[in-house]
Design an enzyme around this catalytic site. Structure first.
Site, PDB file in Angstrom:
ATOM      1  N   LYS A  42       0.816  -1.089   0.081  1.00  0.00           N
ATOM      2  CA  LYS A  42      -0.062   0.060  -0.061  1.00  0.00           C
ATOM      3  C   LYS A  42       0.762   1.380  -0.106  1.00  0.00           C
ATOM      4  CE  LYS A  42      -3.511  -2.272   3.060  1.00  0.00           C
ATOM      5  NZ  LYS A  42      -3.677  -2.046   4.489  1.00  0.00           N
ATOM      6  N   GLY A  43       2.028   1.150   0.719  1.00  0.00           N
ATOM      7  CA  GLY A  43       2.707   2.429   1.095  1.00  0.00           C
ATOM      8  C   GLY A  43       2.911   3.187  -0.190  1.00  0.00           C
ATOM      9  N   GLU A  98       8.291   2.290  -5.544  1.00  0.00           N
ATOM     10  CA  GLU A  98       8.265   1.640  -4.195  1.00  0.00           C
ATOM     11  C   GLU A  98       8.561   2.922  -3.331  1.00  0.00           C
ATOM     12  OE1 GLU A  98       7.648  -0.412  -2.225  1.00  0.00           O
ATOM     13  OE2 GLU A  98       8.344  -2.417  -2.662  1.00  0.00           O
ATOM     14  N   ASP A 102      14.404  -1.646   1.921  1.00  0.00           N
ATOM     15  CA  ASP A 102      14.905  -1.839   3.114  1.00  0.00           C
ATOM     16  C   ASP A 102      16.011  -2.795   3.040  1.00  0.00           C
ATOM     17  OD1 ASP A 102      15.037  -1.964   5.839  1.00  0.00           O
ATOM     18  OD2 ASP A 102      13.079  -2.264   6.358  1.00  0.00           O
ATOM     19  N   LYS A 130      17.088   2.529   2.297  1.00  0.00           N
ATOM     20  CA  LYS A 130      17.786   2.241   3.721  1.00  0.00           C
ATOM     21  C   LYS A 130      18.900   1.291   3.615  1.00  0.00           C
ATOM     22  CE  LYS A 130      15.089   2.128   7.564  1.00  0.00           C
ATOM     23  NZ  LYS A 130      14.075   1.249   8.702  1.00  0.00           N
ATOM     24  N   ASP A 158       3.740   3.157   7.262  1.00  0.00           N
ATOM     25  CA  ASP A 158       3.009   2.970   8.089  1.00  0.00           C
ATOM     26  C   ASP A 158       3.830   2.191   9.315  1.00  0.00           C
ATOM     27  OD1 ASP A 158       3.297   0.553   6.873  1.00  0.00           O
ATOM     28  OD2 ASP A 158       1.812  -0.143   8.254  1.00  0.00           O
ATOM     29  N   ARG A 164      -0.063   6.628   7.683  1.00  0.00           N
ATOM     30  CA  ARG A 164       0.337   6.976   6.310  1.00  0.00           C
ATOM     31  C   ARG A 164      -0.254   7.965   5.593  1.00  0.00           C
ATOM     32  NH1 ARG A 164       1.269   1.579   4.022  1.00  0.00           N
ATOM     33  NH2 ARG A 164       0.226  -0.018   5.113  1.00  0.00           N
TER      34      ARG A 164
HETATM   35  C1  PRP Z   1       7.419  -2.306   2.610  1.00  0.00           C
HETATM   36  C2  PRP Z   1       7.753  -1.324   1.603  1.00  0.00           C
HETATM   37  C3  PRP Z   1       8.506  -2.451   0.589  1.00  0.00           C
HETATM   38  C4  PRP Z   1       8.941  -3.479   1.619  1.00  0.00           C
HETATM   39  C5  PRP Z   1      10.359  -3.071   1.705  1.00  0.00           C
HETATM   40  O1  PRP Z   1       5.993  -2.720   2.416  1.00  0.00           O
HETATM   41  O2  PRP Z   1       6.725  -0.710   0.854  1.00  0.00           O
HETATM   42  O3  PRP Z   1       7.427  -3.006  -0.121  1.00  0.00           O
HETATM   43  O4  PRP Z   1       8.497  -3.215   2.724  1.00  0.00           O
HETATM   44  O5  PRP Z   1      11.110  -3.950   2.378  1.00  0.00           O
HETATM   45  P1  PRP Z   1      12.313  -4.838   1.883  1.00  0.00           P
HETATM   46  O6  PRP Z   1      13.155  -4.154   1.102  1.00  0.00           O
HETATM   47  O7  PRP Z   1      12.879  -5.247   3.240  1.00  0.00           O
HETATM   48  O8  PRP Z   1      11.832  -6.103   1.272  1.00  0.00           O
HETATM   49  P2  PRP Z   1       5.169  -3.654   3.634  1.00  0.00           P
HETATM   50  O9  PRP Z   1       5.425  -5.129   3.416  1.00  0.00           O
HETATM   51  O10 PRP Z   1       5.511  -2.870   4.896  1.00  0.00           O
HETATM   52  O11 PRP Z   1       3.689  -3.213   3.027  1.00  0.00           O
HETATM   53  P3  PRP Z   1       3.017  -1.944   3.003  1.00  0.00           P
HETATM   54  O12 PRP Z   1       3.476  -0.912   1.673  1.00  0.00           O
HETATM   55  O13 PRP Z   1       1.553  -2.205   2.668  1.00  0.00           O
HETATM   56  O14 PRP Z   1       3.007  -0.923   4.309  1.00  0.00           O
END
Ligand code: PRP
Length: 179
Positions: A42-43, A98, A102, A130, A158, A164
């Protein structure tokens, strides 16, 4: 500033300026060739909504949800597309949008899925990066800001589905997620 935040990292204006700069680079690179934006929910929805309004190409927007699960070890984590990949990738100029890279696990797995469908081109666009937490080797082609290893929320990001809607990006107080 929201009470649960320790500090603001990027103000609404700083984000708007950077998003415009990123769009300018994309516009230059693509010279009005059509683009399929693939927004990972969603982010990224908030970022994508702002970015797309600065893009000059013909744009097709696709939204996908990913589910990641594994047996506890990050390297063996699997990433699945909920509902499958239900749009055409073959021959398209794909830009994956994205909010944050992370560990890089989500995007590196998703990139493999897209590449297996023979796009004309594939670029990654991430507002935040990051590097300290990276496990998989992946970098964004279009990157907004590098950040430290801090818990950031706002502008789509979030904690437990909250924050958000904040128009800025800030660092969450430890007391909020450690209670
Ligand atoms: C977050 C972000 C990326 C992912 C990054 O999504 O939007 O998709 O984590 O993390 P990584 O590089 O460690 O794989 P999340 O799963 O929190 O879903 P959201 O966007 O719905 O909050």
């Amino acid at each position: 500033m929201h009470n649960d935040l320790e500090k603001i990292l990027f103000t609404e204006q700083e984000i708007a300026n950077r998003v415009k700069e990123m769009a300018d680079v994309i516009n230059k690179d693509f010279e009005n060739r059509p683009i399929t934006l693939v927004v990972i929910l969603k982010g990224s929805a908030i970022f994508a909504a702002d970015l797309v309004r600065h893009l000059t190409s013909d744009i097709d927007i696709e939204f996908i949800r990913l589910s990641s699960y594994g047996n506890g070890s990050v390297s063996s984590q699997k990433v699945d597309i909920i509902g499958g990949l239900n749009f055409d990738v073959n021959g398209k100029n794909i830009i994956v949008v994205e909010d944050i890279i992370d560990t890089g696990t989500t995007l590196s797995k998703f990139k493999e899925i897209i590449l297996s469908q023979n796009p004309e081109s594939l670029k990654i666009c991430s507002l935040l990066n990051k590097p300290a937490r990276r496990v998989s080797v992946i970098e964004a082609d279009y990157k907004g800001f590098d950040i430290e290893n801090e818990f950031v929320v706002g502008y789509g990001l979030d904690y437990a589905q909250k924050y958000r809607n904040l128009p800025y990006i800030g660092v969450l107080k430890r007391s909020v997620y450690e209670k």
